[in-house]
Design a protein around this motif. Structure first.
Motif, PDB file in Angstrom:
ATOM      1  N   TYR A 227       0.822  -1.205   0.000  1.00 44.67           N
ATOM      2  CA  TYR A 227       0.000   0.000   0.000  1.00 44.67           C
ATOM      3  C   TYR A 227       0.860   1.261   0.000  1.00 44.67           C
ATOM      4  N   SER A 255      -9.263  -7.482  -0.339  1.00 42.08           N
ATOM      5  CA  SER A 255      -8.228  -6.494  -0.606  1.00 42.08           C
ATOM      6  C   SER A 255      -7.036  -7.142  -1.301  1.00 42.08           C
ATOM      7  N   ASP A 259      -0.110  -5.730   2.862  1.00 44.44           N
ATOM      8  CA  ASP A 259       0.121  -5.096   4.155  1.00 44.44           C
ATOM      9  C   ASP A 259      -1.176  -4.414   4.601  1.00 44.44           C
ATOM     10  N   GLU A 260      -1.155  -3.864   5.786  1.00 44.71           N
ATOM     11  CA  GLU A 260      -2.379  -3.300   6.363  1.00 44.71           C
ATOM     12  C   GLU A 260      -2.711  -1.942   5.746  1.00 44.71           C
ATOM     13  N   ARG A 263      -7.540   1.952   8.541  1.00 42.80           N
ATOM     14  CA  ARG A 263      -8.995   1.820   8.569  1.00 42.80           C
ATOM     15  C   ARG A 263      -9.696   3.003   7.906  1.00 42.80           C
TER      16      ARG A 263
END
Length: 318
Positions: A227, A255, A259-260, A263
């Protein structure tokens, strides 16, 4: 065949072993003229000839010569090459539409290398010989040109910055042409942080249920994308609608980012199969790998995600 690519440099080289060129903000193409026919191929080897009818006269300009050229298709806005202006041309596949845009938003082919001439392979010859042969073809026309080269790279870097140009490419005069390879014999020095990224999701515009307001972008990694941020600036009007038309068929449940995703960015996002490449300008990149003040410039229909061999790497002059 795919074009030879440059490596990002740190200091512009000096000395007689190097020549220096303007770095153009356009779409890299290989151009074949043979049998009275013109063909243009993008960096991912797609035939894009139909999009640029104003270049057809190059066949007559070359006379009896058959060639394979390396260059850049550029659209000018306010006298300066503009990828945003070119983006309106890149996606066109209807001849009538292409002819109309050729009148209202013409392109110029910047030719900087000669790979074949009349059936003879020039790729193994040094750049100095290839350039001499290229200049001997006399390619100076309404929609094509062979740009000058310079001995003083530092001077050119300063001049291109002052003129709002994209940067400089420095090349060893002795360098052979290595198709599809990234070489340190060619070094690039861009002035601005612009690059290509893969779209992994889209979000609606605030106050709308249908209009696109932002995209989430990343760079290829094992198993998906890393990301790099949410991009909303520059996505509006017709360009936004065209982008959404490309993204809708790619919608999926999960997704594509490995990676994260924060939010605040993930909430309300429609996830996509990572297949569309876009050009993004940004102030810089944070220590965490996020784009600062990113702005959408257009879709890179000349690139596939597999072409992004370096984070943010675009289809520029090398």
């Amino acid at each position: 065949m795919r074009p030879m690519l440059a490596t990002r440099g740190t200091t512009v080289p000096t000395g007689a072993a190097w020549l220096h060129e303007v770095k153009w903000d356009g779409m890299r193409v290989l151009v074949r003229v043979a049998g009275g026919r013109l063909q243009l191929f993008s960096r991912n080897e797609n035939d894009v000839t139909i999009a640029y009818p104003e270049l057809a006269g190059l066949v007559e300009a070359l006379g009896d010569h058959e060639v394979l050229l390396d260059g850049e298709v550029v659209a000018f806005a306010g006298g300066v090459p503009s990828f945003s202006a070119l983006a309106d041309r890149m996606h066109v596949r209807q001849p009538a539409r292409a002819r109309s845009l050729a009148e209202s938003n013409p392109v110029t082919l910047i030719v900087f290398d000669l790979l074949e001439l009349d059936g003879e392979d020039f790729t193994g010859r040094p750049l100095s010989q290839r350039r001499t042969a290229l200049e001997g073809l006399g390619l100076a026309g309404p929609h094509w040109q062979v740009p000058a080269t310079y001995d003083d790279g530092a001077m050119l870097l300063e001049a291109t910055a002052a003129q709002g140009l994209e940067g400089v490419v420095s090349k060893k005069r002795s360098s052979a042409y290595h198709p599809g390879r990234r070489s340190k014999d060619w070094l690039k020095f861009p002035h601005r942080a612009s690059g290509s990224y893969v779209v992994g999701g889209w979000r609606v515009e605030t106050g709308s249920t249908t209009r696109i307001g932002a995209v989430l972008v990343g760079v290829p990694a094992e198993g998906g994308l890393l990301y790099r941020g949410r991009v909303g600036s520059g996505i509006a009007g017709r360009s936004g609608q065209q982008l959404l038309e490309l993204l809708r068929p790619l919608e999926t449940d999960g997704s594509p980012f490995v990676d994260e995703v924060p939010r605040v960015d993930a909430q309300g996002t429609t996830w996509l199969r990572p297949e569309v490449v876009v050009e993004i300008a940004a102030l810089n990149v944070t220590s965490g790998g996020r784009l600062r003040q990113p702005a959408y410039l257009g879709v890179r229909e000349d690139l596939d995600p597999a072409d992004l061999t370096e984070p943010g790497e675009g289809a520029d002059a090398g």
